[in-house]
Design an enzyme around this catalytic site. Sequence first.
Site, PDB file in Angstrom:
ATOM      1  CG  ASP A  46     -11.083 -11.953  48.409  1.00 23.31           C
ATOM      2  OD1 ASP A  46     -11.876 -11.119  47.782  1.00 23.31           O
ATOM      3  OD2 ASP A  46     -11.126 -13.193  48.219  1.00 23.31           O
ATOM      4  CE1 TYR A  51     -12.543 -18.773  48.411  1.00 23.56           C
ATOM      5  CE2 TYR A  51     -11.610 -16.929  49.764  1.00 23.56           C
ATOM      6  CZ  TYR A  51     -11.906 -17.363  48.494  1.00 23.56           C
ATOM      7  OH  TYR A  51     -11.800 -16.937  47.567  1.00 23.56           O
ATOM      8  CE  LYS A  76     -14.310 -13.673  46.530  1.00 25.45           C
ATOM      9  NZ  LYS A  76     -13.312 -14.159  47.427  1.00 25.45           N
ATOM     10  CG  HIS A 109     -17.249 -17.531  45.379  1.00 22.42           C
ATOM     11  ND1 HIS A 109     -16.982 -17.969  46.522  1.00 22.42           N
ATOM     12  CD2 HIS A 109     -16.147 -17.871  44.385  1.00 22.42           C
ATOM     13  CE1 HIS A 109     -15.583 -18.290  46.422  1.00 22.42           C
ATOM     14  NE2 HIS A 109     -15.206 -18.076  45.516  1.00 22.42           N
TER      15      HIS A 109
END
Length: 276
Positions: A46, A51, A76, A109
Amino acid sequence: MQNIPLLSLNDGYKIPAIGYGTYPLDNPQAETAVREALSCGYRLFDTAANYGNESGVGTGLLSFDVGRTDIFVTTKLRGRDQGYDSTMRAFDASLQRLKMSYIDLYLIHWPLPMKDLYVESWKALVQLQKDGRVRSIGVSNFLPEHLTRIIDATGVTPAVNQIEMHADFAQREALEVHKKLGILTEAWSPLGRGSVLENPVVGRVAQRHNRTPAQVLLRWVVQMGAVPLPKSAHPARMKANIEIFDFELSETDMNDLATIDGNHRTGADPATCTEE
Ligand code: A2P
């Protein structure tokens, strides 16, 4: 190495019953950690554009001898990319950073209701799925009202809603809604960012089973019907965290663990979060 069970999504695809979360690893850390996680047996990974580690995740996955169809990769759409055309562009960029020809699961997200672009973004995900560029589509941090709105607008139900969930934030109502709609729940921060590990109730249940508190908390997520996405940068913990399919919590254990639900979030509130 334990065999990780597979669960069925509402679109016919299958997803591993536990995954490896990569926040807040940077690219070099993610590359090493993902390789390590693969060798421990993780097959669900994931990540997210936000990120900033998709490239490291992709390199880590490529460096390990595993077939593409044997792994399941989620990324996402970040807030600033919401909207129909910008979602299409953002998806291409994620795919490039991951160095993949398709993604297993693409999620919005955060709903960002103040921007009111999540319906348009969802329409783009529906199109990406039709085009065969992503296998499953879903959302993250969506509240029931957001779910209803995208389903009503498109007739397409998300395969997954990934939400904060741990024993101190059990999310029973959301789980009930997801179950009724046929949406699989994924749990981010299943260890409450470490905050629930020291809880004495968790400790007692762990002792009964000769397991670690983390294993009990992750097994609790599984028995609640959700897919936990724990993150650890340490190989020994990564390995222990997936060894949860060879024991079962009893009704008494589950009842004891229910007493620690204080409705405590550790992360942002989806109604007000302004993730960019
Ligand atoms: P570390 O990376 O040093 O192992 P969550 O997944 O709920 O966000 O929690 C992540 C936090 O829990 C991280 O700080 C991680 O630290 C820690 N953690 C993950 N697995 C374990 C474990 N098995 N035992 C103790 N702490 C853990």
